[in-house]
Design a protein around this motif. Sequence first.
Motif, PDB file in Angstrom:
ATOM      1  N   ARG A  65      17.667  33.341  63.533  1.00 24.80           N
ATOM      2  CA  ARG A  65      19.081  33.121  63.243  1.00 24.80           C
ATOM      3  C   ARG A  65      19.849  34.432  63.394  1.00 24.80           C
ATOM      4  NH1 ARG A  65      18.557  29.837  57.506  1.00 24.80           N
ATOM      5  NH2 ARG A  65      17.850  27.830  58.347  1.00 24.80           N
ATOM      6  N   ARG A  66      20.915  34.407  64.144  1.00 24.81           N
ATOM      7  CA  ARG A  66      21.703  35.618  64.324  1.00 24.81           C
ATOM      8  C   ARG A  66      22.367  36.039  63.015  1.00 24.81           C
ATOM      9  NH1 ARG A  66      26.371  36.802  68.921  1.00 24.81           N
ATOM     10  NH2 ARG A  66      26.763  38.956  68.278  1.00 24.81           N
ATOM     11  N   HIS A  67      22.819  35.096  62.231  1.00 23.54           N
ATOM     12  CA  HIS A  67      23.547  35.412  61.007  1.00 23.54           C
ATOM     13  C   HIS A  67      22.670  35.362  59.768  1.00 23.54           C
ATOM     14  CE1 HIS A  67      27.402  34.145  63.320  1.00 23.54           C
ATOM     15  NE2 HIS A  67      27.156  35.439  63.459  1.00 23.54           N
ATOM     16  N   LEU A  68      21.386  35.092  59.954  1.00 15.59           N
ATOM     17  CA  LEU A  68      20.356  35.193  58.920  1.00 15.59           C
ATOM     18  C   LEU A  68      20.428  34.113  57.844  1.00 15.59           C
ATOM     19  CD1 LEU A  68      20.252  39.066  58.408  1.00 15.59           C
ATOM     20  CD2 LEU A  68      18.730  37.657  59.797  1.00 15.59           C
ATOM     21  N   GLU A  93      30.806  36.143  52.901  1.00 18.75           N
ATOM     22  CA  GLU A  93      29.639  36.568  52.125  1.00 18.75           C
ATOM     23  C   GLU A  93      28.360  36.316  52.919  1.00 18.75           C
ATOM     24  OE1 GLU A  93      27.025  37.437  48.772  1.00 18.75           O
ATOM     25  OE2 GLU A  93      29.047  38.046  49.321  1.00 18.75           O
ATOM     26  N   LYS A  94      28.309  35.183  53.606  1.00 20.64           N
ATOM     27  CA  LYS A  94      27.121  34.840  54.370  1.00 20.64           C
ATOM     28  C   LYS A  94      26.994  35.688  55.630  1.00 20.64           C
ATOM     29  CE  LYS A  94      26.529  30.071  52.780  1.00 20.64           C
ATOM     30  NZ  LYS A  94      26.362  28.659  53.199  1.00 20.64           N
ATOM     31  N   LEU A  95      28.118  36.038  56.236  1.00 18.40           N
ATOM     32  CA  LEU A  95      28.087  36.814  57.471  1.00 18.40           C
ATOM     33  C   LEU A  95      27.870  38.303  57.223  1.00 18.40           C
ATOM     34  CD1 LEU A  95      31.014  35.190  59.494  1.00 18.40           C
ATOM     35  CD2 LEU A  95      28.571  34.671  59.629  1.00 18.40           C
ATOM     36  N   SER A  96      28.134  38.753  56.015  1.00 15.01           N
ATOM     37  CA  SER A  96      28.156  40.193  55.753  1.00 15.01           C
ATOM     38  C   SER A  96      26.781  40.834  55.862  1.00 15.01           C
ATOM     39  CB  SER A  96      28.757  40.475  54.372  1.00 15.01           C
ATOM     40  OG  SER A  96      27.954  39.904  53.349  1.00 15.01           O
ATOM     41  N   LEU A  97      25.698  40.086  55.607  1.00 16.30           N
ATOM     42  CA  LEU A  97      24.368  40.680  55.693  1.00 16.30           C
ATOM     43  C   LEU A  97      24.054  41.072  57.133  1.00 16.30           C
ATOM     44  CD1 LEU A  97      21.648  41.520  54.614  1.00 16.30           C
ATOM     45  CD2 LEU A  97      20.899  39.134  54.778  1.00 16.30           C
ATOM     46  N   ALA A  98      24.221  40.136  58.066  1.00 18.20           N
ATOM     47  CA  ALA A  98      23.933  40.441  59.469  1.00 18.20           C
ATOM     48  C   ALA A  98      24.824  41.570  59.983  1.00 18.20           C
ATOM     49  CB  ALA A  98      24.125  39.191  60.322  1.00 18.20           C
ATOM     50  N   ALA A  99      26.063  41.640  59.468  1.00 17.02           N
ATOM     51  CA  ALA A  99      27.000  42.666  59.927  1.00 17.02           C
ATOM     52  C   ALA A  99      26.540  44.068  59.540  1.00 17.02           C
ATOM     53  CB  ALA A  99      28.388  42.396  59.350  1.00 17.02           C
ATOM     54  N   ARG A 100      25.651  44.171  58.568  1.00 14.21           N
ATOM     55  CA  ARG A 100      25.183  45.492  58.134  1.00 14.21           C
ATOM     56  C   ARG A 100      24.050  46.018  59.008  1.00 14.21           C
ATOM     57  NH1 ARG A 100      26.205  45.675  51.585  1.00 14.21           N
ATOM     58  NH2 ARG A 100      28.152  44.524  51.678  1.00 14.21           N
ATOM     59  N   PHE A 101      23.593  45.240  59.975  1.00 15.75           N
ATOM     60  CA  PHE A 101      22.673  45.735  60.991  1.00 15.75           C
ATOM     61  C   PHE A 101      23.510  46.232  62.165  1.00 15.75           C
ATOM     62  CE2 PHE A 101      19.995  42.950  58.516  1.00 15.75           C
ATOM     63  CZ  PHE A 101      18.761  43.588  58.515  1.00 15.75           C
ATOM     64  N   GLY A 102      23.585  47.551  62.311  1.00 17.18           N
ATOM     65  CA  GLY A 102      24.439  48.123  63.346  1.00 17.18           C
ATOM     66  C   GLY A 102      23.974  47.833  64.753  1.00 17.18           C
ATOM     67  N   MET A 103      22.676  47.557  64.923  1.00 13.41           N
ATOM     68  CA  MET A 103      22.123  47.234  66.235  1.00 13.41           C
ATOM     69  C   MET A 103      21.560  45.820  66.185  1.00 13.41           C
ATOM     70  SD  MET A 103      21.322  48.375  69.365  1.00 13.41           S
ATOM     71  CE  MET A 103      21.369  50.169  69.216  1.00 13.41           C
ATOM     72  N   GLN A 104      22.147  44.921  66.985  1.00  8.95           N
ATOM     73  CA  GLN A 104      21.677  43.547  67.064  1.00  8.95           C
ATOM     74  C   GLN A 104      21.227  43.280  68.495  1.00  8.95           C
ATOM     75  OE1 GLN A 104      24.341  40.663  65.333  1.00  8.95           O
ATOM     76  NE2 GLN A 104      24.850  41.987  63.598  1.00  8.95           N
ATOM     77  N   ILE A 105      19.961  42.929  68.662  1.00  2.00           N
ATOM     78  CA  ILE A 105      19.347  42.810  69.986  1.00  2.00           C
ATOM     79  C   ILE A 105      18.873  41.374  70.191  1.00  2.00           C
ATOM     80  CG2 ILE A 105      17.575  43.712  71.527  1.00  2.00           C
ATOM     81  CD1 ILE A 105      17.503  46.231  69.808  1.00  2.00           C
ATOM     82  N   TYR A 106      19.307  40.779  71.286  1.00  2.16           N
ATOM     83  CA  TYR A 106      19.007  39.367  71.545  1.00  2.16           C
ATOM     84  C   TYR A 106      17.767  39.204  72.428  1.00  2.16           C
ATOM     85  CZ  TYR A 106      19.509  34.613  73.345  1.00  2.16           C
ATOM     86  OH  TYR A 106      19.276  33.308  73.695  1.00  2.16           O
ATOM     87  N   PHE A 107      16.857  38.327  72.001  1.00  2.00           N
ATOM     88  CA  PHE A 107      15.679  37.946  72.763  1.00  2.00           C
ATOM     89  C   PHE A 107      15.769  36.443  73.042  1.00  2.00           C
ATOM     90  CE2 PHE A 107      14.356  41.952  71.180  1.00  2.00           C
ATOM     91  CZ  PHE A 107      13.274  42.388  71.922  1.00  2.00           C
ATOM     92  N   GLY A 108      16.167  36.078  74.255  1.00  2.00           N
ATOM     93  CA  GLY A 108      16.333  34.675  74.597  1.00  2.00           C
ATOM     94  C   GLY A 108      15.109  34.099  75.279  1.00  2.00           C
ATOM     95  N   ALA A 109      14.979  32.771  75.232  1.00  2.00           N
ATOM     96  CA  ALA A 109      13.874  32.105  75.916  1.00  2.00           C
ATOM     97  C   ALA A 109      13.980  32.343  77.417  1.00  2.00           C
ATOM     98  CB  ALA A 109      13.893  30.609  75.616  1.00  2.00           C
ATOM     99  N   PRO A 110      12.871  32.592  78.104  1.00  2.00           N
ATOM    100  CA  PRO A 110      12.926  32.861  79.549  1.00  2.00           C
ATOM    101  C   PRO A 110      13.226  31.584  80.333  1.00  2.00           C
ATOM    102  CG  PRO A 110      10.644  32.737  78.798  1.00  2.00           C
ATOM    103  CD  PRO A 110      11.499  32.663  77.566  1.00  2.00           C
ATOM    104  N   ASP A 111      13.872  31.746  81.485  1.00  2.00           N
ATOM    105  CA  ASP A 111      14.014  30.601  82.379  1.00  2.00           C
ATOM    106  C   ASP A 111      12.685  30.381  83.097  1.00  2.00           C
ATOM    107  OD1 ASP A 111      13.822  32.475  84.459  1.00  2.00           O
ATOM    108  OD2 ASP A 111      16.000  32.607  84.693  1.00  2.00           O
ATOM    109  N   LYS A 112      12.630  29.397  83.981  1.00  2.00           N
ATOM    110  CA  LYS A 112      11.359  29.033  84.611  1.00  2.00           C
ATOM    111  C   LYS A 112      10.781  30.200  85.402  1.00  2.00           C
ATOM    112  CE  LYS A 112       9.173  25.639  87.655  1.00  2.00           C
ATOM    113  NZ  LYS A 112       9.367  24.416  88.461  1.00  2.00           N
ATOM    114  N   LYS A 113      11.631  30.879  86.170  1.00  2.00           N
ATOM    115  CA  LYS A 113      11.146  31.997  86.982  1.00  2.00           C
ATOM    116  C   LYS A 113      10.587  33.119  86.099  1.00  2.00           C
ATOM    117  CE  LYS A 113      12.647  35.304  90.520  1.00  2.00           C
ATOM    118  NZ  LYS A 113      13.792  35.772  91.358  1.00  2.00           N
ATOM    119  N   GLU A 114      11.311  33.456  85.046  1.00  2.00           N
ATOM    120  CA  GLU A 114      10.849  34.514  84.143  1.00  2.00           C
ATOM    121  C   GLU A 114       9.558  34.116  83.441  1.00  2.00           C
ATOM    122  OE1 GLU A 114      15.193  36.418  82.886  1.00  2.00           O
ATOM    123  OE2 GLU A 114      14.393  34.667  81.833  1.00  2.00           O
TER     124      GLU A 114
END
Length: 440
Positions: free
Chosen positions: A340-343, A366-387
């Motif tokens: 979850r991006r927003h935890l 209040e719910k969004l504030s926790l994730a906002a305290r991570f200054g670096m947010q890095i996304y790992f998405g599911a690969p497409d078929k080729k990947e």
Amino acid sequence: MGITEELILYRQLEYERLFENFTGLLEEGIPTIPEKAGDSSKKGTDTGLYYQCLHELVELAASHGFEGNLWHNFLAFLLVNHENAYSKACEIGGTAGETLQKAALHDFRIFRKLFAFDLSALKLGDMAAPEIDFIVDYRCMSGAGTMFNRRIRDMICVLAVELGQAKTAEEFQEIITRFYRNFGVGRFGLHKAFRIEHGETDIVIAPISNIAHVKLADLVGYEIAKKKLTDNTEAFVSGRQANNCLLYGDAGTGKSSSIKAIANQYYDRGLRIIEVYKHQFQDLHDVIAQIKDRGYKFILYMDDLSFEDFEIEYKYLKAVIEGGLEKKPDNILIYATSNRRHLIREKFSDKAELSDDLHNNDTVQEKLSLAARFGMQIYFGAPDKKEYLQIVKALAEQHSITLREEELFAQAGRWELNHGGRSGRTAQQFINDLLGKKQD
């Protein structure tokens, strides 16, 4: 009074009973049982203590993987594990003040005498003690043992040889001081990963002896995400400003493996990782108090982090990251993974204009504030078929699987359809299945 009782800094050692018993035997020999009046059968030597010491040295060698002179290995093990004013000062600053150096030199003169003792001179009555040769040149057949990995075991064995060859107490001090300066002392010096446990009276940061030896190069794809993580960690271990990191995205995409790889990659530069579970967030202040003044960089690692509406543990974490009166120490960062991006779980009702919450916007923030305290947010998405197929191909090459590419890809496609979709984890599970069916 034995010489070990004259120690100043190196007291209350680990395995202290074995240390005192064996040094007593070296100084005095195996004790003789005096003859009692009218009972000549009681005259002789008490070999029980001697053999008990041999037993404990061998058991220590088996659990830690020691080889060579077990007595020297044991003494070196005590020195690298003992956290005292001198060893911690050398760990943090590379050296210690003049007074501490003099106190340490006093103790090292004693330890050098223990290293220099000729074990063959140990007497059992009027004869040399039996079975002593095998602890002078012990050979371990089981690898590095269960307590240390092979690298740490080798460091201690090499140190034992160097200390045994020291010609003076000053040379002895220089050797052990260099070890403290380069590798540190105690559990943080010898291990890269830890977990939190509850002791009888306080919080214990316990070593994890076997961490997966994954490397970032082993993770196929996600080059941009890996570079962001590496750059942030490089800044951290180099003493520059760095951010807390949240790795979020689809399941099985390598978020947790990336953090384990970071721990392996930067261990030699003083990076340590402590795994923290959600129910332990209330212990974070105690954990930070134990590590904030050490000469290492620490990552507090929180895997698969997420919260339901009714869970309040995230409030402890918010206070630690940012917002408490005490500033978070510069040698500590928090790295977390989550799907979850927003935890914190969100619902459509949170954003509804009509809600039974009088201050609905405040609740959302209040719910969004926790994730906002991570200054670096890095996304790992599911690969497409080729990947996905690229990941399968790379893993197959790593494991020397020789299926034709067309057949490999066809089987990989069928596998992902029946096993939760495309991801790095699914690809690894497919390769594992192929390896399990492989004929010798």
